[in-house]
Motif scaffolding. Structure first.
Motif, PDB file in Angstrom:
ATOM      1  N   MET A 161       1.343   7.317 -12.451  1.00  0.00           N
ATOM      2  CA  MET A 161       1.755   6.374 -13.494  1.00  0.00           C
ATOM      3  C   MET A 161       1.707   6.995 -14.881  1.00  0.00           C
ATOM      4  O   MET A 161       2.465   6.621 -15.748  1.00  0.00           O
ATOM      5  N   ASP A 162       0.811   7.930 -15.079  1.00  0.00           N
ATOM      6  CA  ASP A 162       0.650   8.541 -16.394  1.00  0.00           C
ATOM      7  C   ASP A 162       1.193   9.964 -16.445  1.00  0.00           C
ATOM      8  O   ASP A 162       0.825  10.737 -17.316  1.00  0.00           O
ATOM      9  N   SER A 163       2.087  10.296 -15.510  1.00  0.00           N
ATOM     10  CA  SER A 163       2.639  11.647 -15.482  1.00  0.00           C
ATOM     11  C   SER A 163       4.128  11.625 -15.804  1.00  0.00           C
ATOM     12  O   SER A 163       4.742  10.565 -15.888  1.00  0.00           O
ATOM     13  N   GLN A 164       4.689  12.812 -15.965  1.00  0.00           N
ATOM     14  CA  GLN A 164       6.116  12.959 -16.238  1.00  0.00           C
ATOM     15  C   GLN A 164       6.968  12.350 -15.130  1.00  0.00           C
ATOM     16  O   GLN A 164       7.991  11.750 -15.382  1.00  0.00           O
ATOM     17  N   ASP A 165       6.548  12.541 -13.895  1.00  0.00           N
ATOM     18  CA  ASP A 165       7.320  12.052 -12.751  1.00  0.00           C
ATOM     19  C   ASP A 165       6.765  10.719 -12.248  1.00  0.00           C
ATOM     20  O   ASP A 165       6.365  10.584 -11.115  1.00  0.00           O
ATOM     21  N   ASN A 166       6.774   9.738 -13.119  1.00  0.00           N
ATOM     22  CA  ASN A 166       6.262   8.402 -12.803  1.00  0.00           C
ATOM     23  C   ASN A 166       7.204   7.720 -11.810  1.00  0.00           C
ATOM     24  O   ASN A 166       8.227   7.161 -12.187  1.00  0.00           O
ATOM     25  N   ILE A 167       6.837   7.775 -10.549  1.00  0.00           N
ATOM     26  CA  ILE A 167       7.669   7.200  -9.483  1.00  0.00           C
ATOM     27  C   ILE A 167       7.855   5.693  -9.645  1.00  0.00           C
ATOM     28  O   ILE A 167       8.846   5.126  -9.221  1.00  0.00           O
TER      29      ILE A 167
ATOM     30  N   LEU B 274       0.788  -1.234   0.000  1.00  0.00           N
ATOM     31  CA  LEU B 274       0.000   0.000   0.000  1.00  0.00           C
ATOM     32  C   LEU B 274       0.819   1.282   0.000  1.00  0.00           C
ATOM     33  O   LEU B 274       0.258   2.366  -0.015  1.00  0.00           O
ATOM     34  N   SER B 275       2.132   1.195   0.039  1.00  0.00           N
ATOM     35  CA  SER B 275       2.950   2.400   0.106  1.00  0.00           C
ATOM     36  C   SER B 275       4.407   2.056  -0.166  1.00  0.00           C
ATOM     37  O   SER B 275       4.721   0.959  -0.621  1.00  0.00           O
ATOM     38  N   PHE B 276       5.284   2.998   0.153  1.00  0.00           N
ATOM     39  CA  PHE B 276       6.724   2.792   0.061  1.00  0.00           C
ATOM     40  C   PHE B 276       7.291   2.861   1.467  1.00  0.00           C
ATOM     41  O   PHE B 276       6.732   3.541   2.322  1.00  0.00           O
TER      42      PHE B 276
ATOM     43  N   THR C 247       0.627  18.358   0.259  1.00  0.00           N
ATOM     44  CA  THR C 247      -0.089  17.425  -0.624  1.00  0.00           C
ATOM     45  C   THR C 247      -0.455  16.130   0.085  1.00  0.00           C
ATOM     46  O   THR C 247      -1.573  15.644  -0.047  1.00  0.00           O
ATOM     47  N   TYR C 248       0.469  15.553   0.838  1.00  0.00           N
ATOM     48  CA  TYR C 248       0.276  14.197   1.356  1.00  0.00           C
ATOM     49  C   TYR C 248      -0.117  14.103   2.822  1.00  0.00           C
ATOM     50  O   TYR C 248      -0.681  13.100   3.238  1.00  0.00           O
ATOM     51  N   ASN C 249       0.171  15.115   3.643  1.00  0.00           N
ATOM     52  CA  ASN C 249      -0.140  15.021   5.068  1.00  0.00           C
ATOM     53  C   ASN C 249      -1.651  15.074   5.294  1.00  0.00           C
ATOM     54  O   ASN C 249      -2.358  15.870   4.694  1.00  0.00           O
ATOM     55  N   GLY C 250      -2.129  14.209   6.173  1.00  0.00           N
ATOM     56  CA  GLY C 250      -3.539  14.208   6.537  1.00  0.00           C
ATOM     57  C   GLY C 250      -4.421  13.369   5.638  1.00  0.00           C
ATOM     58  O   GLY C 250      -5.611  13.244   5.881  1.00  0.00           O
ATOM     59  N   LYS C 251      -3.856  12.793   4.602  1.00  0.00           N
ATOM     60  CA  LYS C 251      -4.648  11.960   3.692  1.00  0.00           C
ATOM     61  C   LYS C 251      -4.797  10.558   4.289  1.00  0.00           C
ATOM     62  O   LYS C 251      -3.945  10.079   5.011  1.00  0.00           O
ATOM     63  N   ASN C 252      -5.891   9.904   3.936  1.00  0.00           N
ATOM     64  CA  ASN C 252      -6.027   8.511   4.351  1.00  0.00           C
ATOM     65  C   ASN C 252      -5.401   7.619   3.279  1.00  0.00           C
ATOM     66  O   ASN C 252      -5.013   8.090   2.210  1.00  0.00           O
ATOM     67  N   VAL C 253      -5.285   6.345   3.557  1.00  0.00           N
ATOM     68  CA  VAL C 253      -4.567   5.424   2.678  1.00  0.00           C
ATOM     69  C   VAL C 253      -5.163   5.390   1.272  1.00  0.00           C
ATOM     70  O   VAL C 253      -4.436   5.408   0.277  1.00  0.00           O
ATOM     71  N   SER C 254      -6.479   5.385   1.160  1.00  0.00           N
ATOM     72  CA  SER C 254      -7.076   5.326  -0.180  1.00  0.00           C
ATOM     73  C   SER C 254      -6.783   6.606  -0.969  1.00  0.00           C
ATOM     74  O   SER C 254      -6.566   6.559  -2.179  1.00  0.00           O
ATOM     75  N   GLU C 255      -6.730   7.758  -0.285  1.00  0.00           N
ATOM     76  CA  GLU C 255      -6.383   9.009  -0.973  1.00  0.00           C
ATOM     77  C   GLU C 255      -4.929   8.983  -1.436  1.00  0.00           C
ATOM     78  O   GLU C 255      -4.614   9.431  -2.538  1.00  0.00           O
ATOM     79  N   TRP C 256      -4.019   8.455  -0.599  1.00  0.00           N
ATOM     80  CA  TRP C 256      -2.608   8.336  -0.994  1.00  0.00           C
ATOM     81  C   TRP C 256      -2.467   7.439  -2.203  1.00  0.00           C
ATOM     82  O   TRP C 256      -1.759   7.763  -3.149  1.00  0.00           O
ATOM     83  N   LEU C 257      -3.112   6.284  -2.113  1.00  0.00           N
ATOM     84  CA  LEU C 257      -3.022   5.353  -3.235  1.00  0.00           C
ATOM     85  C   LEU C 257      -3.493   6.000  -4.524  1.00  0.00           C
ATOM     86  O   LEU C 257      -2.856   5.854  -5.569  1.00  0.00           O
ATOM     87  N   ASP C 258      -4.583   6.719  -4.450  1.00  0.00           N
ATOM     88  CA  ASP C 258      -5.104   7.383  -5.634  1.00  0.00           C
ATOM     89  C   ASP C 258      -4.095   8.405  -6.160  1.00  0.00           C
ATOM     90  O   ASP C 258      -3.801   8.444  -7.355  1.00  0.00           O
ATOM     91  N   LEU C 259      -3.524   9.226  -5.277  1.00  0.00           N
ATOM     92  CA  LEU C 259      -2.531  10.221  -5.695  1.00  0.00           C
ATOM     93  C   LEU C 259      -1.287   9.565  -6.291  1.00  0.00           C
ATOM     94  O   LEU C 259      -0.759  10.011  -7.308  1.00  0.00           O
ATOM     95  N   ILE C 260      -0.825   8.499  -5.653  1.00  0.00           N
ATOM     96  CA  ILE C 260       0.380   7.806  -6.129  1.00  0.00           C
ATOM     97  C   ILE C 260       0.117   7.127  -7.466  1.00  0.00           C
ATOM     98  O   ILE C 260       0.908   7.233  -8.401  1.00  0.00           O
TER      99      ILE C 260
END
Length: 176
Positions: free
Chosen positions: A148-154, A51-53, A131-144
């Motif tokens: 995948m389709d952006s310039q900065d594909n982690i 679910l994360s890194f 951007t990331y503080n205070g988000k729940n796990v599903s919100e993080w997953l969605d942001l992360i």
């Protein structure tokens, strides 16, 4: 005039994140890991989990800051939805403020070959915290996963092209 070069320890990166955004508390240890993994050049090595890194160095640094009394952990929430808030103690605030001042007027080494202006590093940390503080796990997953389709594909740091395509298809199915 020569600009100082700094190489920061994991504990110092964690202090800077806690100091950013008006010293707002960080909701859950996972926010530290997610935030730093999203940096253009992360200062730690990360491994992907379900679910994360996760960074073992960062995990140890956070535990150390708590045991040194520089960071307080407060349990929040109600039964079934508990979480931990990480806050700078007074002693931690003093150390973090001094560190931020040093970083602001220096160049910071990130990894083995990257040097960035300290003020830009602080700005990136602040923006990522917002951007990331205070988000729940599903919100993080969605942001992360949107990355995948952006310039900065982690994901390119961790997975092959076919693995990313597989993740993309799972994400699309999930969003339906």
């Amino acid at each position: 005039m020569r600009v100082p070069l700094l190489s920061l320890e994991p504990r110092e990166w964690a202090l800077l994140l806690l100091y950013a955004d008006g010293q707002s508390p960080i909701k859950g240890e996972e926010c530290f890991h997610t935030t730093f993994s999203m940096m253009a050049v992360p200062p730690f090595s990360f491994k992907p989990l379900l679910l994360s890194f996760f960074s073992p160095e960062l995990h140890s640094a956070i535990k150390g800051l708590v045991s040194e009394g520089l960071v307080r952990v407060v349990n929040e929430g109600k039964a079934g939805a508990e979480y931990k808030l990480y806050k700078l103690s007074e002693k931690g605030l003093v150390e973090a403020a001094r560190l931020a001042d040093r970083v602001k007027s220096s160049w910071v080494s990130i990894g083995e070959v990257i040097f960035r202006e300290g003020s830009k590093v602080l700005g990136e940390i602040e923006a990522l915290k917002k951007t990331y503080n205070g988000k729940n796990v599903s919100e993080w997953l969605d942001l992360i996963l949107k990355k995948m389709d952006s310039q900065d594909n982690i994901f390119e740091k961790f997975f092959s092209e076919s693995e990313i395509e597989f993740l993309r298809n799972i994400y699309k199915s999930f969003k339906k």
